[in-house]
Design an enzyme around this catalytic site. Sequence first.
Site, PDB file in Angstrom:
ATOM      1  CG  ASN A 182       2.876   1.003   7.986  1.00  0.00           C
ATOM      2  OD1 ASN A 182       3.619   1.877   7.421  1.00  0.00           O
ATOM      3  ND2 ASN A 182       1.706   1.361   8.068  1.00  0.00           N
ATOM      4  CB  SER A 234      -0.837   0.031   1.095  1.00  0.00           C
ATOM      5  OG  SER A 234      -1.628   1.218   1.301  1.00  0.00           O
ATOM      6  CB  ILE A 279       2.396  10.752   1.663  1.00  0.00           C
ATOM      7  CG1 ILE A 279       3.549   9.869   1.239  1.00  0.00           C
ATOM      8  CG2 ILE A 279       1.579  10.908   0.747  1.00  0.00           C
ATOM      9  CD1 ILE A 279       4.693  10.641   0.366  1.00  0.00           C
ATOM     10  N   GLY A 280       1.276  11.412   4.473  1.00  0.00           N
ATOM     11  CA  GLY A 280       0.025  11.687   5.251  1.00  0.00           C
ATOM     12  C   GLY A 280      -1.361  11.471   4.506  1.00  0.00           C
ATOM     13  CG  ASN A 309      -2.401   2.264   7.124  1.00  0.00           C
ATOM     14  OD1 ASN A 309      -1.930   1.990   7.923  1.00  0.00           O
ATOM     15  ND2 ASN A 309      -2.135   3.331   6.040  1.00  0.00           N
ATOM     16  CE  LYS A 345       1.739  -1.813   5.892  1.00  0.00           C
ATOM     17  NZ  LYS A 345       1.993  -1.276   4.435  1.00  0.00           N
ATOM     18  CB  CYS A 354      -0.673   5.748   8.586  1.00  0.00           C
ATOM     19  SG  CYS A 354       0.169   7.104   7.778  1.00  0.00           S
ATOM     20  N   GLY A 373       7.516  -2.948  -1.447  1.00  0.00           N
ATOM     21  CA  GLY A 373       6.958  -1.539  -1.285  1.00  0.00           C
ATOM     22  C   GLY A 373       8.051  -0.432  -2.072  1.00  0.00           C
TER      23      GLY A 373
END
Lengths: 306, 265
Positions: free
Chosen positions: A197, A27, A77-78, A133, A170, A136, A270
């Site tokens: 992650n 992702s 990136i947010g 997710n 995740k 993050c 990734g």
Amino acid sequence: MVKKKTKSRLSVSIGKLKLKNPVLVASGTFGYGQEYKDLVPLKKLGGIITKTITLKPRKGNPPPRIAETYLGMINAIGLENPGLEVFLKEKLPFLQKLGIPVIVSIAAETPEEFSEMAERLSKVKSVSALELNISCPNLGKKGLISQDAEATYEIVRAVKKAAGLTIITKLSPNVTDITEIARAAEEAGSDCLSLVNTFFAMAVDIKTRKPKLANVTGGLSGPAIKPQALWMVREVYQAVSIPLIGMGGIMNARDALEFIICGANAIAVGTGNFVNPRAGIEIVEGIERYLKENKIKNIKELMGKL
Amino acid sequence: MSKIIQGKFKIVSNKKAGCDYYKMTISAREVVKAASPGQFVHLRCIEGNQPLLRRPFSFHRLNSDNFEILYEVVGQGTRLLTKRKKGEKIDVLGPLGNGFDVKGANIILVAGGMGVAPLFALAEHIVHSSQFIVHSKKKKLYVLIGARKKNHILCERDFRRLGTEVLVSTEDGSKGRRGLITDSLKSLLSTIDYRLSTIYACGPKEMLKELSNISARFNISAYGSLEENMACGVGACLGCAVETKRGYERICKEGPVFNLKDIKW
């Protein structure tokens, strides 16, 4: 005839989801597939995990959003994304035409919002599975959901109730004991776990004496994190009985095989996609070659055989 | 949108072109065929994981079989690139981005420092496509080159050879007019009929920002090629964002060329 044989040799299952090979793209590193259509025979991938979608559009963080570091990169990136509605209308049609499993990554702040998204997506035929997710690192919050076993349990439970789809949770590596969170997700009914992650990280410019990222901190990915990710996959493999998707710095078939040997049922590429868009395809070919050379009839014989 | 290609292509030459500047020519007919000035390629400086990411370079020249990049040694990636030899193959991803869309009667190119890199490809394109006659009284092509000092002025002779009007400025006055390139532009605009002019620019952010102010003041269009740290180059990672009036956009996809009035500075 020969082709059929190799197909079954590489096929793996994750919950109800069947993958023709264990190679996925992670992702946030592959957009919505379309971005790579000129460069990669997408149909040959085991599946695509989309960039994370949120219920409402998200603008993302101010630039600079990325910084290269030794053997890796840091991103913040947010979760910039167009929101669920635009995703369904503008991004999904391309993905569903590919004929490979589409795993939609979703993020939300509350169990209710997660459930709402899961419910909507479970009604869409071309969505094969959801990846939650909850890890993050770039949302400007103090803690991540996946740093809290109880919060993880609650979210997974709510999503499982709302959707009949295969659920992949995740996990963040930014925890004291990743097996605790893994077990919580398993108990709550997660069909699979994906890990890891990115790692919390930062980079500093000594000329300006300022952080290289506008967000100050970000998530580290790339070959730099591979040994740590591998260890965590091994730890989690020993702690739970649900399938795992391993990721963290996978650049080639050798890296991918290490994760599978440590217990991953599937792997995701990734940051490697940025360096070599064909990395995923080359890994499928490389794993096939490895099985042949070592006279291994089925990839499943390798899983967890450390 | 042109098709993006990834492949290993042969290095035709890799030569020093100034103090810390180099020119590399790569033979890649299929990439060139799809390319236009203002677009860029994403190169893997070496095979291996350090440095990890590709490096973006704009097309400096586009011939039928080859393209050329002009690069400055600024870090590990570009330093390793200088070591690459003629005959070796290099991993190329491109063409990427949108490129320049040429319009307007008079064209003014504003190149700050390394900004000459994409603008020379644009100048060649303009001169070679018959839509512009350099010496005609109606249409003119001006090239402004600016740098900190003399040895950072690049491609002056190349631009002159094309028959363009070249105006050089340096911040320390060691060559051409003393001062900022944006001051050179203002004085040029005060001497010509600028109403039908379009500015195409590449250079430091501060220069582009000032150009957007100047273009607003004179009410002329200005397009600039922007830079940002970049990972994928194809619009997937959202790493190279720039804030525009429409929200964040990707320099690698919606750009690198933007109408400067749309950028939120």
